[in-house]
Design a protein around this motif. Structure first.
Motif, PDB file in Angstrom:
ATOM      1  N   ARG A 147       0.813  -1.224   0.000  1.00 62.15           N
ATOM      2  CA  ARG A 147       0.000   0.000   0.000  1.00 62.15           C
ATOM      3  C   ARG A 147       0.848   1.277   0.000  1.00 62.15           C
ATOM      4  O   ARG A 147       0.307   2.383  -0.083  1.00 62.15           O
ATOM      5  CB  ARG A 147      -0.926   0.009   1.218  1.00 62.15           C
ATOM      6  N   LYS A 148       2.162   1.119   0.113  1.00 66.53           N
ATOM      7  CA  LYS A 148       3.025   2.287   0.174  1.00 66.53           C
ATOM      8  C   LYS A 148       3.617   2.601  -1.197  1.00 66.53           C
ATOM      9  O   LYS A 148       3.948   1.690  -1.956  1.00 66.53           O
ATOM     10  CB  LYS A 148       4.177   2.047   1.158  1.00 66.53           C
ATOM     11  N   PRO A 149       3.795   3.868  -1.509  1.00 68.48           N
ATOM     12  CA  PRO A 149       4.497   4.210  -2.756  1.00 68.48           C
ATOM     13  C   PRO A 149       5.975   3.853  -2.630  1.00 68.48           C
ATOM     14  O   PRO A 149       6.545   3.877  -1.541  1.00 68.48           O
ATOM     15  CB  PRO A 149       4.289   5.721  -2.866  1.00 68.48           C
ATOM     16  N   ALA A 150       6.576   3.469  -3.717  1.00 68.62           N
ATOM     17  CA  ALA A 150       7.993   3.082  -3.677  1.00 68.62           C
ATOM     18  C   ALA A 150       8.622   3.337  -5.033  1.00 68.62           C
ATOM     19  O   ALA A 150       7.949   3.324  -6.070  1.00 68.62           O
ATOM     20  CB  ALA A 150       8.130   1.607  -3.293  1.00 68.62           C
ATOM     21  N   GLY A 151       9.926   3.577  -5.032  1.00 70.03           N
ATOM     22  CA  GLY A 151      10.707   3.664  -6.259  1.00 70.03           C
ATOM     23  C   GLY A 151      11.649   2.486  -6.290  1.00 70.03           C
ATOM     24  O   GLY A 151      12.475   2.320  -5.392  1.00 70.03           O
ATOM     25  N   VAL A 152      11.542   1.625  -7.289  1.00 73.42           N
ATOM     26  CA  VAL A 152      12.304   0.370  -7.325  1.00 73.42           C
ATOM     27  C   VAL A 152      13.557   0.564  -8.164  1.00 73.42           C
ATOM     28  O   VAL A 152      13.477   0.786  -9.372  1.00 73.42           O
ATOM     29  CB  VAL A 152      11.434  -0.772  -7.896  1.00 73.42           C
ATOM     30  N   PHE A 153      14.729   0.480  -7.517  1.00 77.79           N
ATOM     31  CA  PHE A 153      16.010   0.589  -8.208  1.00 77.79           C
ATOM     32  C   PHE A 153      16.899  -0.590  -7.806  1.00 77.79           C
ATOM     33  O   PHE A 153      18.093  -0.433  -7.527  1.00 77.79           O
ATOM     34  CB  PHE A 153      16.685   1.928  -7.901  1.00 77.79           C
ATOM     35  N   HIS A 154      16.271  -1.771  -7.725  1.00 82.16           N
ATOM     36  CA  HIS A 154      17.038  -2.991  -7.441  1.00 82.16           C
ATOM     37  C   HIS A 154      16.504  -4.081  -8.358  1.00 82.16           C
ATOM     38  O   HIS A 154      15.753  -3.820  -9.298  1.00 82.16           O
ATOM     39  CB  HIS A 154      16.925  -3.394  -5.971  1.00 82.16           C
ATOM     40  N   ALA A 155      16.874  -5.316  -8.096  1.00 78.46           N
ATOM     41  CA  ALA A 155      16.446  -6.436  -8.929  1.00 78.46           C
ATOM     42  C   ALA A 155      14.939  -6.611  -8.854  1.00 78.46           C
ATOM     43  O   ALA A 155      14.261  -6.005  -8.029  1.00 78.46           O
ATOM     44  CB  ALA A 155      17.152  -7.709  -8.461  1.00 78.46           C
TER      45      ALA A 155
END
Length: 929
Positions: free
Chosen positions: A309-317
């Protein structure tokens, strides 16, 4: 499955206790059917009777309806909703011929009772209906609280008003109170009503029930409670708490006393969650909610929910994380549409933000595993995301070092064989008793296990024996007396480690009869026994009876080979020890028990979700570090969080409704067996194998073919006394009279034609398993399909010519006659054994010998048979595992015999691992360098 007037009349004989107000043991189905049939009957009355007709007396109420009301009055005493008062109101409506009003009372209850859904009760009074309207719109989980006290109706109403008056809109749950006056009624309520999640004991309860109990319930009570109950009030309270805990250990128990609770607190702490004075209504209310909330908690599932439910920025695998590579794709966006957005939002390889690390848990995952240990009765529990095959490898690697001897059932899952090969252990195979008529094995007799241990003792190698590994229950439903096996083995080898593969038995810890034969419950029972001074006296008495002087052990002396009591050769003969139910020295025996469970097989979990449960008194001292390394070796650094979350939720479900679901799955299986036995066409072609078919007489003290069919008391007796029992939720259907082999019946008839899924077959049987998700509709569908298939066989047979009839008779004869016997384990080749006396062999050496160039050669079955008959020693280079039966018929280093080749040639199966159909068997031709 709807219950019609005709079927109900057939099912309820006038002399049947269930129709005359007796309380039955299989209450969930009886209760649902009674309410459903009552609604059907009253609907007919409402449709055919006008209010202008002459008034009728109570006798004018139809006979079938009159017979159901006493039954419901008896049953509803043990439920808060709708309860006995509700049934009394219904009776008044019926006697007044107010059928429309009666139908309005019946139908909502019938719908609720027939399903598993949470429901808001239908209170009898208008005031309570008005109170309900003020509750928040969001539906709350509901449970019932059992109050045990012999109080007047006025006092009961006062207590109910006091507790229910504490309810607030902020409460997470709703509960209702069900009152019983006696010790016996409390036990019956816990047996029958799975909605009860907490019990409040008050000292005023009496001993005996005033209800008419069925023979089965009365028999169970007499056996469970013993000949007499303690006369002193305090002892009576403690005994009741103990008995309720035996039946359902997950329940919260509270004591409400009048005076002197400070003096009681110290002696009652272990039995009760908390003790209250009568005036502490608010604290009791809050405690009731808090107790259920603790079991409802699912910390890792909650963490995954919160993360999604949280916003996130994905910069991993993990491009699929947050749906990044799926949602806006031109070509695979249907993947997201099929599985749903939540699945993608919850996917991550992060271990922060409350998600925790499986390899090094410190937060939500660690807490989830602690809750699992509590639920399953373990000292420690761990989650595994790649199945029980991996769980088995972890345990074996953590316990065994190269050269350690392990006793293991040859019929166990292939993961054990591979794990033992990897560990470099010396493997000593135990043979289960064969069921040649059905082409599968039972379980390993205790006498065989003891004899093997005594053989190692006589050879001076008992100190090398490290572990015993057995499958409980087997794929086909054979269940060990786990406590007895461990107890007698510890009498010979007091430091023996036990691994119980309970891949198919994870559900068993949540039902009082099943539970006693689980690894964790048995370990706790033995630990309790060994701490009891009376047990030490029994041990000393046994030594005297065996003629051992000075209580120095079965060998009559010290411990020359480190084996403990029973080690060495002494005055007590092996044959006498084999015939005696041995007791270990409680001062020396160590309880070291491991259980691996496929949660996904019999409880709620996504595929490959498994657990390891540990009750090891020496874990911290002897195994913690090696276990951690083994866990690291076999556990992925990228575990699936959805599997972990489902394990957390599966534990929650098992604690809150496991008892109900396990009882239902067993009862539904019995209903299938009864349908097959009673239907004239079904019994012409099919037969459900029972205890007498699957367990030879020498391993049974009881004689019932299907104990649960005769009631809980009969099942309880068998599970207490017999060496082996059959899990009633597994049905082995013999199909030999159809003329169709098991593999064909599974694929061509059940799965392809009707979508009936089954796991296992033999040449002449099919295994059906009910589980906690099985419904009555699914059972009805299965019975319907079997009837259709039987009709098909009947039509085919009637249309056959004389030649066709002979061909069919030949097929039936082949499937109903005894085939080549199941082959026992032959032996390891001499070069892989330590000596010629003991049978263990080094599979690891044999396995890796096959890696050497020129060490192996392929032989056809005919050529291999010719060489074996000529006296050549032919040694398998690999595992050969046909499905069925699903275990390795050959392992690396094993000598191939004529019996094994005859069995392999008689198999009619589509799948054989380790066998090359074009080249044949892979055989070692070289020797160890």
């Amino acid at each position: 499955m709807a219950l019609t007037l005709e079927t109900a009349a057939k099912r309820r004989d006038p002399d049947d206790g269930e129709a005359c107000g007796e309380v039955p043991s299989s209450a969930w189905r009886v209760r649902a059917d009674a309410w459903e049939f009552l609604g059907y009957a009253v609907k007919q009355l409402a449709a055919t009777t006008s209010r202008s007709e002459n008034a009728r007396t109570p006798r004018d109420v139809p006979r079938d309806v009159q017979r159901l009301l006493p039954l419901l009055e008896a049953l509803e005493m043990y439920w808060a909703s709708p309860g006995q008062q509700y049934v009394a109101e219904l009776r008044r409506s019926l006697e007044a011929r107010e059928y429309a009003e009666a139908l309005g009372l019946i139908e909502p209850v019938a719908r609720r009772v027939a399903g598993h859904a949470q429901h808001t009760p239908e209170p009898a009074s208008d005031t309570e209906r008005e109170d309900r309207a003020e509750e928040p719109a969001e539906a709350r989980k509901r449970f019932e609280v059992l109050v045990i006290d012999d109080v007047s109706s006025v006092d009961r109403e006062d207590l109910q008003a006091e507790l229910l008056g504490q309810r607030r809109n902020a409460d997470a749950f709703n509960y209702e109170l069900v009152f019983v006056p006696s010790f016996e009624d409390a036990v019956v309520a816990i047996l029958l009503n799975p909605d009860i999640q907490a019990c409040v004991l008050r000292p005023g309860f009496v001993l005996n029930s005033g209800q008419r109990l069925s023979r089965d319930v009365r028999s169970f009570l007499d056996r469970f409670l013993g000949p007499s109950l303690p006369p002193r009030p305090l002892d009576r309270i403690l005994t009741l708490a103990e008995k309720l805990g035996e039946l359902r250990p997950e329940l919260d128990l509270y004591l409400v006393a009048g005076v002197g609770i400070e003096e009681l607190a110290g002696s009652l702490t272990r039995q009760f969650r908390r003790i209250f004075r009568r005036q502490d209504g608010l604290e009791l209310h809050l405690s009731l909610l808090a107790g259920v909330a603790e079991r409802y908690e699912a910390p890792f599932f909650h963490a995954v929910q919160q993360y999604s439910r949280k916003p996130a920025g994905v910069f991993h695998a993990l491009p699929v994380s947050r749906g990044g590579s799926v949602i806006h794709s031109k070509w695979i966006n249907d993947l997201g549409e099929f599985y749903g957005l939540n699945l993608l939002l919850a996917e991550t390889s992060a271990t922060s933000g409350g998600l925790d690390s499986l390899l090094d848990p410190h937060g939500s995952l660690k807490q989830a595993q602690k809750l699992a240990a509590r639920a399953f009765g373990a000292q420690k529990s761990l989650f595994v995301t790649n199945g029980t095959s991996t769980a088995n490898k972890i345990v074996h690697q953590s316990i065994l070092a190269p050269g350690d001897v392990v006793l293991v059932d040859r019929n166990c899952h292939k993961s054990h064989h591979y794990a033992l090969m990897l560990a470099g252990a010396q493997v000593s195979y135990l043979d289960a008793y064969p069921l040649n008529d059905f082409s599968f094995y039972g379980a390993v007799p205790l006498e065989s296990i003891k004899r093997m241990l005594l053989d190692y003792r006589r050879a001076g190698r008992l100190h090398e024996v490290k572990m015993l590994a057995l499958t409980n229950c087997t794929f086909d439903g054979i269940v060990y007396d786990v406590e007895r096996v461990m107890e007698e083995c510890l009498a010979i080898k007091p430091d023996l480690v036990f691994l119980w593969d309970e891949a198919w038995f994870a559900f068993a810890g949540f039902h009082h009869i099943y539970r006693r034969r689980t690894a964790m419950a048995s370990a706790r029972s033995l630990e309790k026994s060994f701490a009891d001074p009376a047990y030490a006296l029994r041990y000393a008495q046994q030594l005297r009876e065996l003629g051992v002087e000075g209580g120095r052990g079965y060998d009559g002396g010290g411990e020359p080979d480190g084996g403990g009591p029973g080690s060495g050769v002494g005055p007590v003969s092996d044959e006498l020890l084999l015939k005696t139910r041995l007791l270990p020295d409680p001062a020396k025996a160590r309880i070291r028990v491991y259980s691996t469970q496929s949660t996904h097989k019999t409880l709620t979990s996504l595929r490959q979700g498994s657990m390891i449960h540990i009750h090891d008194q020496d874990f911290g001292q002897l195994n913690e570090e090696s276990f951690r390394e083994a866990y690291m070796t076999h556990t992925s650094t990228s575990p699936n969080y959805q599997i972990l979350a489902s394990l957390d939720m599966g534990r929650r479900q098992a604690e809150l409704e496991g008892y109900e679901l396990v009882q239902r799955q067993a009862d539904l299986a019995v209903s299938i067996a009864q349908a097959v036995a009673r239907h004239p066409l079904l019994r012409k072609y099919f037969r459900v194998l029972g205890t007498r078919d699957l367990i030879p007489a020498q391993y049974r003290e009881t004689s019932r073919q299907m104990p649960l069919r005769d009631g809980l008391a009969a099942m309880s007796e068998a599970w207490e006394r017999d060496e082996f029992v059959v899990d009633p939720s597994r049905l082995t259907l013999h199909i030999g009279l159809t003329g169709v082999d098991g593999d064909t019946f599974k694929h061509d008839y059940l799965m392809d034609k009707y979508g009936i899924q089954v796991n296992k077959t033999s040449r002449n049987s099919v295994l059906f398993m009910t589980n906690i998700g099985t419904s009555r509709s699914a059972v009805a569908y299965l019975v319907e399909v079997l009837v259709k298939l039987a009709g098909t066989f009947e039509d085919e047979q009637s249309g056959l010519s004389g030649l066709g009839q002979r061909a069919r008779h030949a097929r039936v004869a082949a499937l109903t006659s005894t085939p080549p016997p199941l082959p026992d384990f032959s032996r390891f080749a001499e070069r892989f054994r330590k000596d010629a006396v003991t049978p263990d062999g080094n599979m690891r050496a044999a396995y890796f010998e096959s890696y050497k160039a020129g060490s192996c050669e392929y032989f056809s079955a005919n050529e291999l048979a010719r060489r074996v008959a000529a006296g050549e020693e032919m040694v398998s280079a690999s595992f050969v595992t046909p499905y069925p039966p699903g275990f390795p018929v050959l392992v690396p280093g094993q000598v191939i015999t004529e019996e094994i080749l005859a069995f392999m040639s008689a198999l009619d199966t589509r799948e054989i691992h380790g066998f090359n159909a074009e080249l044949g068997f892979r055989v070692l031709t070289g020797s160890v360098a």
